[in-house]
Design a protein around this motif. Structure first.
Motif, PDB file in Angstrom:
ATOM      1  N   LEU A 236       0.842  -1.199   0.000  1.00  0.00           N
ATOM      2  CA  LEU A 236       0.000   0.000   0.000  1.00  0.00           C
ATOM      3  C   LEU A 236       0.874   1.246   0.000  1.00  0.00           C
ATOM      4  O   LEU A 236       1.910   1.299   0.669  1.00  0.00           O
ATOM      5  N   ALA A 237       0.414   2.234  -0.744  1.00  0.00           N
ATOM      6  CA  ALA A 237       1.077   3.540  -0.768  1.00  0.00           C
ATOM      7  C   ALA A 237      -0.014   4.595  -0.773  1.00  0.00           C
ATOM      8  O   ALA A 237      -1.165   4.322  -1.119  1.00  0.00           O
ATOM      9  N   VAL A 238       0.358   5.814  -0.398  1.00  0.00           N
ATOM     10  CA  VAL A 238      -0.632   6.888  -0.306  1.00  0.00           C
ATOM     11  C   VAL A 238       0.025   8.213  -0.664  1.00  0.00           C
ATOM     12  O   VAL A 238       1.232   8.387  -0.490  1.00  0.00           O
TER      13      VAL A 238
ATOM     14  N   ILE B 159       0.625  15.396  -4.230  1.00  0.00           N
ATOM     15  CA  ILE B 159       1.828  15.768  -4.961  1.00  0.00           C
ATOM     16  C   ILE B 159       2.803  14.600  -5.064  1.00  0.00           C
ATOM     17  O   ILE B 159       3.375  14.353  -6.116  1.00  0.00           O
ATOM     18  N   ILE B 160       2.977  13.867  -3.968  1.00  0.00           N
ATOM     19  CA  ILE B 160       3.977  12.803  -3.947  1.00  0.00           C
ATOM     20  C   ILE B 160       3.417  11.551  -3.281  1.00  0.00           C
ATOM     21  O   ILE B 160       2.584  11.638  -2.382  1.00  0.00           O
ATOM     22  N   ALA B 161       3.899  10.408  -3.750  1.00  0.00           N
ATOM     23  CA  ALA B 161       3.482   9.124  -3.188  1.00  0.00           C
ATOM     24  C   ALA B 161       4.517   8.643  -2.179  1.00  0.00           C
ATOM     25  O   ALA B 161       5.712   8.863  -2.357  1.00  0.00           O
ATOM     26  N   GLY B 162       4.034   7.986  -1.145  1.00  0.00           N
ATOM     27  CA  GLY B 162       4.920   7.404  -0.149  1.00  0.00           C
ATOM     28  C   GLY B 162       4.397   6.053   0.283  1.00  0.00           C
ATOM     29  O   GLY B 162       3.188   5.819   0.304  1.00  0.00           O
ATOM     30  N   GLY B 163       5.322   5.158   0.614  1.00  0.00           N
ATOM     31  CA  GLY B 163       4.926   3.837   1.088  1.00  0.00           C
ATOM     32  C   GLY B 163       4.125   3.951   2.373  1.00  0.00           C
ATOM     33  O   GLY B 163       4.396   4.798   3.221  1.00  0.00           O
ATOM     34  N   LEU B 164       3.130   3.112   2.517  1.00  0.00           N
ATOM     35  CA  LEU B 164       2.259   3.141   3.687  1.00  0.00           C
ATOM     36  C   LEU B 164       2.415   1.886   4.529  1.00  0.00           C
ATOM     37  O   LEU B 164       2.679   1.964   5.726  1.00  0.00           O
ATOM     38  N   ALA B 165       2.239   0.711   3.922  1.00  0.00           N
ATOM     39  CA  ALA B 165       2.285  -0.541   4.678  1.00  0.00           C
ATOM     40  C   ALA B 165       2.263  -1.715   3.726  1.00  0.00           C
ATOM     41  O   ALA B 165       2.000  -1.568   2.534  1.00  0.00           O
TER      42      ALA B 165
ATOM     43  N   THR C  21       6.921  -3.078 -12.109  1.00  0.00           N
ATOM     44  CA  THR C  21       7.082  -2.362 -10.839  1.00  0.00           C
ATOM     45  C   THR C  21       7.948  -3.135  -9.856  1.00  0.00           C
ATOM     46  O   THR C  21       8.708  -2.519  -9.106  1.00  0.00           O
ATOM     47  N   SER C  22       7.881  -4.465  -9.855  1.00  0.00           N
ATOM     48  CA  SER C  22       8.736  -5.241  -8.950  1.00  0.00           C
ATOM     49  C   SER C  22      10.203  -5.083  -9.329  1.00  0.00           C
ATOM     50  O   SER C  22      11.066  -4.953  -8.458  1.00  0.00           O
ATOM     51  N   VAL C  23      10.479  -5.062 -10.622  1.00  0.00           N
ATOM     52  CA  VAL C  23      11.857  -4.857 -11.089  1.00  0.00           C
ATOM     53  C   VAL C  23      12.335  -3.468 -10.671  1.00  0.00           C
ATOM     54  O   VAL C  23      13.453  -3.303 -10.162  1.00  0.00           O
ATOM     55  N   LEU C  24      11.487  -2.466 -10.875  1.00  0.00           N
ATOM     56  CA  LEU C  24      11.841  -1.102 -10.478  1.00  0.00           C
ATOM     57  C   LEU C  24      12.019  -0.988  -8.966  1.00  0.00           C
ATOM     58  O   LEU C  24      12.894  -0.259  -8.491  1.00  0.00           O
ATOM     59  N   ALA C  25      11.202  -1.708  -8.211  1.00  0.00           N
ATOM     60  CA  ALA C  25      11.317  -1.685  -6.748  1.00  0.00           C
ATOM     61  C   ALA C  25      12.662  -2.261  -6.311  1.00  0.00           C
ATOM     62  O   ALA C  25      13.342  -1.692  -5.450  1.00  0.00           O
TER      63      ALA C  25
ATOM     64  N   SER D 231       6.607  -1.230  -4.621  1.00  0.00           N
ATOM     65  CA  SER D 231       5.874  -1.390  -5.880  1.00  0.00           C
ATOM     66  C   SER D 231       4.600  -0.554  -5.878  1.00  0.00           C
ATOM     67  O   SER D 231       4.270   0.100  -6.870  1.00  0.00           O
ATOM     68  N   ALA D 232       3.879  -0.569  -4.769  1.00  0.00           N
ATOM     69  CA  ALA D 232       2.660   0.246  -4.655  1.00  0.00           C
ATOM     70  C   ALA D 232       2.998   1.727  -4.788  1.00  0.00           C
ATOM     71  O   ALA D 232       2.246   2.493  -5.401  1.00  0.00           O
ATOM     72  N   THR D 233       4.135   2.121  -4.238  1.00  0.00           N
ATOM     73  CA  THR D 233       4.566   3.515  -4.324  1.00  0.00           C
ATOM     74  C   THR D 233       4.897   3.885  -5.767  1.00  0.00           C
ATOM     75  O   THR D 233       4.520   4.967  -6.245  1.00  0.00           O
ATOM     76  N   ILE D 234       5.559   2.990  -6.485  1.00  0.00           N
ATOM     77  CA  ILE D 234       5.895   3.243  -7.886  1.00  0.00           C
ATOM     78  C   ILE D 234       4.631   3.339  -8.728  1.00  0.00           C
ATOM     79  O   ILE D 234       4.508   4.219  -9.591  1.00  0.00           O
ATOM     80  N   ILE D 235       3.672   2.453  -8.483  1.00  0.00           N
ATOM     81  CA  ILE D 235       2.394   2.506  -9.206  1.00  0.00           C
ATOM     82  C   ILE D 235       1.737   3.863  -8.991  1.00  0.00           C
ATOM     83  O   ILE D 235       1.298   4.516  -9.938  1.00  0.00           O
ATOM     84  N   LEU D 236       1.689   4.291  -7.749  1.00  0.00           N
ATOM     85  CA  LEU D 236       1.015   5.552  -7.427  1.00  0.00           C
ATOM     86  C   LEU D 236       1.759   6.752  -7.998  1.00  0.00           C
ATOM     87  O   LEU D 236       1.137   7.666  -8.558  1.00  0.00           O
TER      88      LEU D 236
END
Length: 138
Positions: free
Chosen positions: A16-18, A24-30, A96-100, A124-129
């Motif tokens: 999860l990311a938010v 403006i910016i995405a950050g990892g959540l959990a 996204t997993s490769v980028l992560a 990965s969730a952060t990259i998607i967002l």
């Protein structure tokens, strides 16, 4: 403004990311066990205002649906029944997993830390967002 939440849904774990409230910016959540995700989301939505949810759409490199897509779509249907007022947008999650993993290497994480699948899911969730946010700005 309300936040945008990103979900990288998996069979066992979900990253999860938010965004910040200004989107403006995405950050990892959990990272949450997928079987407990709906309860986790219910609790989160009571504390935070979320305008939209972006769900990673798993596809193969050639664009064909991956084997996980049916599982993701089942989750999306369940989500829409439970939270009908929160719109869901699907977003291509290829690579996204490769980028992560590359982000973890670039960040200087040691091999042991890079094997943490929960951290990979959250990144990965952060990259998607972040990708979704950038696509909206264009």
């Amino acid at each position: 403004m309300a936040r945008i939440l990103s979900i990288d849904y998996g069979k066992k774990r979900t990253g999860l990311a938010v965004t910040d409230p200004l989107q403006i910016i995405a950050g990892g959540l959990a990272t949450v066990t997928s079987s407990k995700l709906m309860d986790w989301l219910r609790d989160y939505f009571q504390r935070e205002t979320v305008e939209m949810v972006v769900v990673g759409e798993p596809r193969q490199p050639n664009g064909e649906p991956s084997e996980n897509l049916a599982r993701v779509m089942q989750f999306v249907r369940q989500f829409q029944k439970s939270f009908p007022d929160i719109p869901v947008t699907m977003y291509d999650e290829r690579y996204t997993s490769v980028l992560a993993h590359q982000a973890m290497i670039d960040g200087g994480l040691h091999r042991k830390a890079r094997q943490n699948k929960a951290l990979v899911d959250e990144i990965s969730a952060t990259i998607i967002l972040q990708s979704f946010l950038e696509s909206r700005r264009k």
